[in-house]
Design a protein around this motif. Structure first.
Motif, PDB file in Angstrom:
ATOM      1  N   ALA A  18      13.375  -4.676  41.654  1.00 18.50           N
ATOM      2  CA  ALA A  18      14.444  -4.657  42.762  1.00 18.50           C
ATOM      3  C   ALA A  18      15.763  -4.953  42.087  1.00 18.50           C
ATOM      4  N   VAL A  19      15.892  -5.794  41.132  1.00 23.24           N
ATOM      5  CA  VAL A  19      17.499  -5.920  40.596  1.00 23.24           C
ATOM      6  C   VAL A  19      18.005  -4.816  39.779  1.00 23.24           C
ATOM      7  N   PHE A  20      16.639  -4.200  38.882  1.00 21.02           N
ATOM      8  CA  PHE A  20      17.314  -3.160  38.217  1.00 21.02           C
ATOM      9  C   PHE A  20      17.539  -1.704  38.840  1.00 21.02           C
ATOM     10  N   ASN A  21      17.105  -1.600  40.385  1.00 21.43           N
ATOM     11  CA  ASN A  21      17.342  -0.443  40.963  1.00 21.43           C
ATOM     12  C   ASN A  21      18.685  -0.672  41.856  1.00 21.43           C
ATOM     13  N   ASP A  22      19.403  -1.764  41.609  1.00 21.53           N
ATOM     14  CA  ASP A  22      20.650  -1.804  41.825  1.00 21.53           C
ATOM     15  C   ASP A  22      21.663  -1.922  40.764  1.00 21.53           C
ATOM     16  N   VAL A  23      21.056  -1.442  39.575  1.00 16.69           N
ATOM     17  CA  VAL A  23      21.993  -1.429  38.344  1.00 16.69           C
ATOM     18  C   VAL A  23      22.575  -0.014  38.078  1.00 16.69           C
ATOM     19  N   ILE A  24      23.916   0.043  38.063  1.00 14.13           N
ATOM     20  CA  ILE A  24      24.675   1.261  37.782  1.00 14.13           C
ATOM     21  C   ILE A  24      24.361   1.785  36.260  1.00 14.13           C
ATOM     22  N   GLY A  25      23.844   3.186  36.335  1.00  9.81           N
ATOM     23  CA  GLY A  25      23.390   3.629  35.246  1.00  9.81           C
ATOM     24  C   GLY A  25      21.872   3.716  34.795  1.00  9.81           C
ATOM     25  N   VAL A  26      21.188   2.960  35.585  1.00 10.10           N
ATOM     26  CA  VAL A  26      19.600   2.977  35.732  1.00 10.10           C
ATOM     27  C   VAL A  26      19.316   4.170  36.748  1.00 10.10           C
ATOM     28  N   THR A  27      18.558   5.039  35.953  1.00 10.24           N
ATOM     29  CA  THR A  27      17.959   6.365  36.584  1.00 10.24           C
ATOM     30  C   THR A  27      16.858   6.274  37.112  1.00 10.24           C
ATOM     31  N   LYS A  28      15.908   5.220  36.649  1.00  7.81           N
ATOM     32  CA  LYS A  28      14.400   5.211  36.946  1.00  7.81           C
ATOM     33  C   LYS A  28      13.879   3.905  36.854  1.00  7.81           C
ATOM     34  N   VAL A  29      13.215   3.042  37.569  1.00  9.80           N
ATOM     35  CA  VAL A  29      12.526   1.781  37.220  1.00  9.80           C
ATOM     36  C   VAL A  29      11.105   2.011  37.802  1.00  9.80           C
ATOM     37  N   GLU A  30      10.189   1.795  36.733  1.00  9.22           N
ATOM     38  CA  GLU A  30       8.716   2.063  37.038  1.00  9.22           C
ATOM     39  C   GLU A  30       8.008   0.411  36.636  1.00  9.22           C
ATOM     40  N   SER A  31       7.118  -0.106  37.704  1.00  8.78           N
ATOM     41  CA  SER A  31       6.531  -1.072  37.543  1.00  8.78           C
ATOM     42  C   SER A  31       5.205  -0.753  36.820  1.00  8.78           C
ATOM     43  N   GLY A  32       4.606  -1.582  35.820  1.00  8.41           N
ATOM     44  CA  GLY A  32       3.216  -1.488  35.106  1.00  8.41           C
ATOM     45  C   GLY A  32       2.913  -2.505  34.283  1.00  8.41           C
ATOM     46  N   TYR A  33       2.126  -2.515  33.556  1.00  7.38           N
ATOM     47  CA  TYR A  33       1.337  -3.347  32.621  1.00  7.38           C
ATOM     48  C   TYR A  33       1.488  -3.151  31.093  1.00  7.38           C
ATOM     49  N   ILE A  34       1.939  -4.193  30.198  1.00  5.20           N
ATOM     50  CA  ILE A  34       1.888  -3.939  29.059  1.00  5.20           C
ATOM     51  C   ILE A  34       1.587  -5.215  28.023  1.00  5.20           C
ATOM     52  N   GLY A  35       0.976  -4.915  26.929  1.00  8.38           N
ATOM     53  CA  GLY A  35       0.773  -6.083  26.115  1.00  8.38           C
ATOM     54  C   GLY A  35      -0.483  -6.757  26.187  1.00  8.38           C
ATOM     55  N   GLY A  36      -1.362  -6.128  26.809  1.00 10.49           N
ATOM     56  CA  GLY A  36      -2.751  -6.537  26.932  1.00 10.49           C
ATOM     57  C   GLY A  36      -3.867  -5.701  25.979  1.00 10.49           C
ATOM     58  N   SER A  37      -4.891  -6.319  26.227  1.00 12.22           N
ATOM     59  CA  SER A  37      -5.974  -5.646  25.381  1.00 12.22           C
ATOM     60  C   SER A  37      -6.899  -4.296  26.235  1.00 12.22           C
ATOM     61  N   LYS A  38      -6.879  -4.490  27.512  1.00 11.03           N
ATOM     62  CA  LYS A  38      -7.663  -3.774  28.296  1.00 11.03           C
ATOM     63  C   LYS A  38      -7.253  -2.224  28.788  1.00 11.03           C
ATOM     64  N   ALA A  39      -7.813  -1.394  28.717  1.00 12.06           N
ATOM     65  CA  ALA A  39      -7.307   0.146  28.778  1.00 12.06           C
ATOM     66  C   ALA A  39      -7.212   0.087  30.361  1.00 12.06           C
ATOM     67  N   ASN A  40      -6.246   0.761  30.938  1.00 14.10           N
ATOM     68  CA  ASN A  40      -5.912   1.062  32.401  1.00 14.10           C
ATOM     69  C   ASN A  40      -6.469   0.012  33.248  1.00 14.10           C
ATOM     70  N   PRO A  41      -5.770  -1.131  33.079  1.00 15.25           N
ATOM     71  CA  PRO A  41      -6.088  -2.320  33.959  1.00 15.25           C
ATOM     72  C   PRO A  41      -5.445  -2.299  35.359  1.00 15.25           C
ATOM     73  N   THR A  42      -6.316  -2.778  36.228  1.00 21.62           N
ATOM     74  CA  THR A  42      -5.703  -3.037  37.664  1.00 21.62           C
ATOM     75  C   THR A  42      -4.729  -4.024  37.751  1.00 21.62           C
ATOM     76  N   TYR A  43      -4.314  -3.970  38.929  1.00 23.38           N
ATOM     77  CA  TYR A  43      -3.409  -5.153  39.451  1.00 23.38           C
ATOM     78  C   TYR A  43      -4.241  -6.421  39.338  1.00 23.38           C
ATOM     79  N   LYS A  44      -5.350  -6.380  40.199  1.00 23.98           N
ATOM     80  CA  LYS A  44      -6.402  -7.585  40.123  1.00 23.98           C
ATOM     81  C   LYS A  44      -6.732  -8.247  39.053  1.00 23.98           C
ATOM     82  N   GLU A  45      -6.924  -7.042  38.097  1.00 22.20           N
ATOM     83  CA  GLU A  45      -7.454  -7.445  36.643  1.00 22.20           C
ATOM     84  C   GLU A  45      -6.262  -8.363  35.905  1.00 22.20           C
ATOM     85  N   VAL A  46      -5.001  -7.669  35.936  1.00 25.74           N
ATOM     86  CA  VAL A  46      -3.830  -8.386  35.405  1.00 25.74           C
ATOM     87  C   VAL A  46      -3.570  -9.631  36.065  1.00 25.74           C
ATOM     88  N   CYS A  47      -3.580  -9.758  37.366  1.00 29.80           N
ATOM     89  CA  CYS A  47      -3.565 -11.044  38.148  1.00 29.80           C
ATOM     90  C   CYS A  47      -4.534 -12.041  37.681  1.00 29.80           C
TER      91      CYS A  47
END
Length: 181
Positions: A18-47
């Protein structure tokens, strides 16, 4: 236009998106997951906190309008980088404050940004600088969350507006709304 990408974790990805969608010069913001060990984690698994992933955002920005350093300054000012493995009531490594540089130059700038931000905080900054690793986009319903369902979510209504107000006050020239006012 030259596009660069910043990958950042600062607690709940709905809030940082939400913050970065309001920043001049930002063309896209995508939410996701990084820094873990499981391939293709789900929201429930990350949480669950068992995959090692952080909720994060991938910010695409036009370097002719905003620098990576400015992106990092906004990031470090609009969440609490002094909280280890949490943001407010969101607790766990999935809510850690982290920067995932895409190059050695970004890594050096991340170190410099943390140093610049240190005097602004009463406690030590614990934001980690982590290897980029594999990026997994979050499920579709998490994308652009604040612009849709988030407007009626009590958690979002309590947490996101203060972050956006801080952006618009501290970085008025960088905020789409602040610059329009």
């Amino acid at each position: 236009m030259t596009t660069e990408i910043a990958t950042l974790a600062g607690g709940c990805f709905w809030c940082t998106e939400a913050v970065f969608n309001d920043v001049i010069g930002v063309t896209k913001v995508e939410s996701g997951y990084i820094g873990g060990s499981k391939a293709n984690p789900t929201y429930k698994e990350v949480c669950s906190g068992t995959t090692g992933h952080a909720e994060a955002i991938r910010v695409s920005f036009d370097t002719d309008q905003i620098s990576y350093g400015e992106i990092l300054d906004i990031f470090l000012a609009t969440h609490d980088p002094t909280q280890l493995n949490r943001q407010g009531n969101d607790i766990g490594t999935q809510y850690r404050s982290a920067i995932f540089p895409h190059s050695d130059a970004q890594k050096a700038e991340a170190e410099a940004a943390i140093e610049r931000a240190t005097p602004d905080w009463p406690a030590p900054i614990v934001t980690s600088i982590e290897p980029l690793g594999e990026w997994y986009p979050a499920e579709d319903y998490h994308q652009e969350y604040w612009q849709g369902e988030g407007q009626s979510n009590p958690y979002c209504l309590a947490v996101i507006p203060p972050k956006i107000r801080k952006l618009r006050k501290s970085f008025a020239a960088r905020s789409k709304e602040g610059a329009a006012a």
